[in-house]
Scaffold this motif. Structure first.
Motif, PDB file in Angstrom:
ATOM      1  N   VAL A  15       1.783 -11.336  -6.801  1.00 56.62           N
ATOM      2  CA  VAL A  15       1.731  -9.980  -6.280  1.00 56.62           C
ATOM      3  C   VAL A  15       0.846  -9.966  -5.038  1.00 56.62           C
ATOM      4  O   VAL A  15      -0.248 -10.542  -5.029  1.00 56.62           O
ATOM      5  N   LEU A  16       1.320  -9.338  -3.972  1.00 54.93           N
ATOM      6  CA  LEU A  16       0.586  -9.280  -2.714  1.00 54.93           C
ATOM      7  C   LEU A  16       0.367  -7.823  -2.334  1.00 54.93           C
ATOM      8  O   LEU A  16       1.328  -7.054  -2.191  1.00 54.93           O
ATOM      9  N   TYR A  17      -0.892  -7.432  -2.201  1.00 57.34           N
ATOM     10  CA  TYR A  17      -1.250  -6.082  -1.779  1.00 57.34           C
ATOM     11  C   TYR A  17      -1.575  -6.103  -0.285  1.00 57.34           C
ATOM     12  O   TYR A  17      -1.873  -7.144   0.281  1.00 57.34           O
ATOM     13  N   GLY A  18      -1.561  -4.916   0.351  1.00 57.33           N
ATOM     14  CA  GLY A  18      -1.942  -4.832   1.756  1.00 57.33           C
ATOM     15  C   GLY A  18      -0.809  -4.372   2.635  1.00 57.33           C
ATOM     16  O   GLY A  18       0.317  -4.162   2.190  1.00 57.33           O
ATOM     17  N   ASP A  19      -1.121  -4.246   3.926  1.00 54.34           N
ATOM     18  CA  ASP A  19      -0.106  -3.759   4.862  1.00 54.34           C
ATOM     19  C   ASP A  19       0.568  -4.895   5.635  1.00 54.34           C
ATOM     20  O   ASP A  19       1.474  -4.642   6.421  1.00 54.34           O
ATOM     21  N   ARG A  20       0.100  -6.133   5.434  1.00 59.24           N
ATOM     22  CA  ARG A  20       0.672  -7.339   6.033  1.00 59.24           C
ATOM     23  C   ARG A  20       0.502  -7.405   7.539  1.00 59.24           C
ATOM     24  O   ARG A  20       0.769  -8.442   8.144  1.00 59.24           O
ATOM     25  N   ARG A  21       0.093  -6.320   8.188  1.00 61.84           N
ATOM     26  CA  ARG A  21      -0.200  -6.379   9.622  1.00 61.84           C
ATOM     27  C   ARG A  21      -1.658  -6.742   9.838  1.00 61.84           C
ATOM     28  O   ARG A  21      -1.983  -7.549  10.688  1.00 61.84           O
ATOM     29  N   ARG A  22      -2.534  -6.128   9.038  1.00 63.40           N
ATOM     30  CA  ARG A  22      -3.967  -6.357   9.193  1.00 63.40           C
ATOM     31  C   ARG A  22      -4.558  -7.111   8.013  1.00 63.40           C
ATOM     32  O   ARG A  22      -5.497  -7.879   8.188  1.00 63.40           O
ATOM     33  N   TRP A  23      -4.016  -6.883   6.817  1.00 64.98           N
ATOM     34  CA  TRP A  23      -4.614  -7.531   5.654  1.00 64.98           C
ATOM     35  C   TRP A  23      -3.614  -7.709   4.524  1.00 64.98           C
ATOM     36  O   TRP A  23      -2.634  -6.989   4.418  1.00 64.98           O
ATOM     37  N   GLY A  24      -3.897  -8.722   3.712  1.00 64.05           N
ATOM     38  CA  GLY A  24      -3.107  -8.983   2.520  1.00 64.05           C
ATOM     39  C   GLY A  24      -4.010  -9.562   1.447  1.00 64.05           C
ATOM     40  O   GLY A  24      -4.873 -10.388   1.734  1.00 64.05           O
ATOM     41  N   LEU A  25      -3.815  -9.131   0.203  1.00 62.22           N
ATOM     42  CA  LEU A  25      -4.631  -9.583  -0.922  1.00 62.22           C
ATOM     43  C   LEU A  25      -3.710 -10.122  -2.008  1.00 62.22           C
ATOM     44  O   LEU A  25      -2.877  -9.392  -2.549  1.00 62.22           O
ATOM     45  N   GLY A 298     -13.287 -11.053  -4.726  1.00 62.41           N
ATOM     46  CA  GLY A 298     -14.165 -10.159  -5.472  1.00 62.41           C
ATOM     47  C   GLY A 298     -13.833  -8.707  -5.196  1.00 62.41           C
ATOM     48  O   GLY A 298     -12.689  -8.259  -5.352  1.00 62.41           O
ATOM     49  N   SER A 299     -14.832  -7.943  -4.756  1.00 58.31           N
ATOM     50  CA  SER A 299     -14.612  -6.515  -4.486  1.00 58.31           C
ATOM     51  C   SER A 299     -14.196  -6.251  -3.049  1.00 58.31           C
ATOM     52  O   SER A 299     -14.161  -5.101  -2.612  1.00 58.31           O
ATOM     53  N   GLY A 300     -13.885  -7.302  -2.272  1.00 58.49           N
ATOM     54  CA  GLY A 300     -13.265  -7.110  -0.963  1.00 58.49           C
ATOM     55  C   GLY A 300     -14.195  -7.007   0.230  1.00 58.49           C
ATOM     56  O   GLY A 300     -13.780  -6.546   1.292  1.00 58.49           O
ATOM     57  N   SER A 301     -15.441  -7.457   0.111  1.00 55.76           N
ATOM     58  CA  SER A 301     -16.401  -7.288   1.212  1.00 55.76           C
ATOM     59  C   SER A 301     -15.962  -8.002   2.484  1.00 55.76           C
ATOM     60  O   SER A 301     -16.116  -7.467   3.585  1.00 55.76           O
ATOM     61  N   THR A 302     -15.419  -9.221   2.365  1.00 53.25           N
ATOM     62  CA  THR A 302     -14.955  -9.935   3.567  1.00 53.25           C
ATOM     63  C   THR A 302     -13.772  -9.218   4.195  1.00 53.25           C
ATOM     64  O   THR A 302     -13.672  -9.110   5.420  1.00 53.25           O
ATOM     65  N   VAL A 323      -9.134  -6.974  -8.205  1.00 48.87           N
ATOM     66  CA  VAL A 323      -8.022  -6.763  -7.275  1.00 48.87           C
ATOM     67  C   VAL A 323      -7.850  -5.275  -6.996  1.00 48.87           C
ATOM     68  O   VAL A 323      -7.662  -4.845  -5.852  1.00 48.87           O
ATOM     69  N   ARG A 324      -7.920  -4.453  -8.047  1.00 46.54           N
ATOM     70  CA  ARG A 324      -7.799  -2.995  -7.874  1.00 46.54           C
ATOM     71  C   ARG A 324      -8.924  -2.465  -6.992  1.00 46.54           C
ATOM     72  O   ARG A 324      -8.699  -1.651  -6.097  1.00 46.54           O
ATOM     73  N   ILE A 325     -10.143  -2.922  -7.270  1.00 49.29           N
ATOM     74  CA  ILE A 325     -11.298  -2.457  -6.504  1.00 49.29           C
ATOM     75  C   ILE A 325     -11.192  -2.908  -5.050  1.00 49.29           C
ATOM     76  O   ILE A 325     -11.373  -2.113  -4.119  1.00 49.29           O
ATOM     77  N   ALA A 326     -10.904  -4.192  -4.845  1.00 48.90           N
ATOM     78  CA  ALA A 326     -10.851  -4.732  -3.485  1.00 48.90           C
ATOM     79  C   ALA A 326      -9.750  -4.085  -2.658  1.00 48.90           C
ATOM     80  O   ALA A 326      -9.965  -3.720  -1.493  1.00 48.90           O
ATOM     81  N   SER A 327      -8.566  -3.927  -3.231  1.00 49.78           N
ATOM     82  CA  SER A 327      -7.455  -3.365  -2.459  1.00 49.78           C
ATOM     83  C   SER A 327      -7.745  -1.913  -2.075  1.00 49.78           C
ATOM     84  O   SER A 327      -7.429  -1.487  -0.959  1.00 49.78           O
ATOM     85  N   ALA A 328      -8.374  -1.157  -2.986  1.00 51.61           N
ATOM     86  CA  ALA A 328      -8.709   0.234  -2.668  1.00 51.61           C
ATOM     87  C   ALA A 328      -9.779   0.301  -1.586  1.00 51.61           C
ATOM     88  O   ALA A 328      -9.698   1.131  -0.667  1.00 51.61           O
ATOM     89  N   ARG A 329     -10.794  -0.552  -1.678  1.00 48.61           N
ATOM     90  CA  ARG A 329     -11.862  -0.543  -0.674  1.00 48.61           C
ATOM     91  C   ARG A 329     -11.334  -0.964   0.696  1.00 48.61           C
ATOM     92  O   ARG A 329     -11.633  -0.343   1.720  1.00 48.61           O
ATOM     93  N   ILE A 330     -10.569  -2.030   0.760  1.00 54.16           N
ATOM     94  CA  ILE A 330     -10.063  -2.515   2.046  1.00 54.16           C
ATOM     95  C   ILE A 330      -9.118  -1.483   2.663  1.00 54.16           C
ATOM     96  O   ILE A 330      -9.171  -1.212   3.870  1.00 54.16           O
ATOM     97  N   ARG A 331      -8.266  -0.892   1.831  1.00 55.44           N
ATOM     98  CA  ARG A 331      -7.338   0.120   2.348  1.00 55.44           C
ATOM     99  C   ARG A 331      -8.098   1.289   2.960  1.00 55.44           C
ATOM    100  O   ARG A 331      -7.746   1.794   4.034  1.00 55.44           O
ATOM    101  N   HIS A 332      -9.156   1.733   2.281  1.00 55.67           N
ATOM    102  CA  HIS A 332      -9.975   2.836   2.792  1.00 55.67           C
ATOM    103  C   HIS A 332     -10.551   2.498   4.159  1.00 55.67           C
ATOM    104  O   HIS A 332     -10.444   3.284   5.109  1.00 55.67           O
ATOM    105  N   TRP A 333     -11.168   1.317   4.293  1.00 56.37           N
ATOM    106  CA  TRP A 333     -11.835   0.972   5.547  1.00 56.37           C
ATOM    107  C   TRP A 333     -10.837   0.592   6.639  1.00 56.37           C
ATOM    108  O   TRP A 333     -11.144   0.745   7.832  1.00 56.37           O
TER     109      TRP A 333
END
Length: 343
Positions: A15-25, A298-302, A323-333
């Motif tokens: 499973v791959l989360y993200g927008d694929r232009r800027r980030w993928g998890l 982890g929680s997506g800091s990088t 994964v839930r935490i990191a994807s939500a945090r990265i999406r927000h920022w």
């Protein structure tokens, strides 16, 4: 292409989360997921791997032995070596008592060890067993080492300049990582201070003034007029920073350390790194518009640091909760970064 595509010959895509232009998890095991990434596809690696000190279930077991931790470090670093471009840098956080094994594992994987960075902070909690008579089994942690390594340059080229021209990697981005200053030496003031391999973090209880055990105040105490701490980079995390973008997730109590209580929070990861620190590290080792990989997201800091600094990000995380935490945090920022660039 921005975020690297997974290899098309893979039998089962994770499973791959993200927008694929800027980030993928990628949700998956680190070695399995790294095997799916193309060779020479990322510009740099910034990560916070397991420390081998049993602070989480995935941090114990075989990793709790010196030999097991070194073997694991070599295994993931070998996999990272393949996907990193020639001359690309690897930055890996470690624990003070296991970082030697981490460095050896990274070196045995084929990397050149370039330096060890130190992040100093005043908010560490003693984890040793307390005994009568003022005895204990450990000191209070107040710093974390970071191993800085580099994949060897392309053997076809002979200089860093040629490697930069061919792959965009091989050198640290000193210009974008200089520290602001406004005192003596006009030329240095214009350029900013050359970054050091030591970074300072304020104590958690610092406010308008630093508390007594804060590294920033400690280093300035002998010569407050000169403020020696200005030579180093300072970062301070906050609860608001840890949980931005997590309003849709439930808050729950989780002890920070074994046997200790904890107030309810949405970001349950125990080792969240400060955003300012991670942004500085990304600026230092990731070329402008480059792709940074974190195989232990982890929680997506990088990932947050990458999208805020205009870099692409690909991350790997095994634990579904994180994964839930990191994807939500990265999406927000990522949304915040897009709005800032559009303003």
């Amino acid at each position: 292409m921005t975020v690297p595509d997974l290899r098309p010959d893979a039998d089962a895509q994770p499973v791959l989360y993200g927008d694929r232009r800027r980030w993928g998890l990628i949700h998956g095991d680190v070695l399995d997921a790294l095997a799916l990434l193309p060779s020479d596809s990322v510009s740099a690696v910034v990560c916070d791997p397991p420390y081998g000190i049993s602070i989480e279930p995935w941090d114990g077991g075989d990793l709790a032995s010196s030999a097991g931790f070194q073997a694991f470090s070599q295994a993931w670093a070998t996999a990272v070596h393949r996907v990193l471009r020639p001359g690309g840098h690897l930055l890996a956080f470690g624990a003070s008592r296991t970082s030697a094994r981490l460095a050896v594992g990274i070196e045995e994987a084929g990397f050149e060890i370039r330096d060890t960075l130190a992040w100093l902070y005043g908010s560490g909690v003693p984890k040793g067993r307390r005994m009568p008579g003022g005895l204990s089994s450990a000191l209070k942690p107040a710093w974390e080492p970071m191993v800085l390594a580099r994949k060897p340059l392309d053997p076809v080229v002979t200089t860093i300049a040629a490697n930069l021209a061919r792959h965009g990697t091989g050198a640290l981005n000193i210009g974008a990582s200089r520290l602001a200053r406004g005192d003596d030496h006009a030329i240095e003031s214009t350029l900013g201070r050359w970054p050091a391999n030591v970074m300072l973090g304020h104590a958690a209880s610092c406010g308008l003034e630093c508390v007594g055990d804060c590294p920033v105040s400690e280093i300035d105490r002998r010569n407050p007029a000169a403020r020696p701490s200005r030579f180093f980079y300072c970062a301070k995390p906050s609860r608001g920073e840890r949980e931005a973008g997590l309003d849709g997730l439930p808050a729950r109590s989780r002890p920070i350390f074994s046997g200790s209580g904890g107030r309810p929070r949405r970001n349950t990861h125990r080792t969240v790194k400060p955003q300012d620190l991670m942004r500085w590290l990304v600026r230092l080792v990731v070329p402008a518009s480059g792709v940074v990989l974190d195989p232990f997201s982890g929680s997506g800091s990088t990932g947050i640091a990458a999208v805020l600094e205009g870099r692409q990000f690909v991350g790997i995380e095994r634990e579904h909760e994180y994964v839930r935490i990191a994807s939500a945090r990265i999406r927000h920022w990522a949304i915040v970064a897009e709005r800032q660039r559009a303003a």
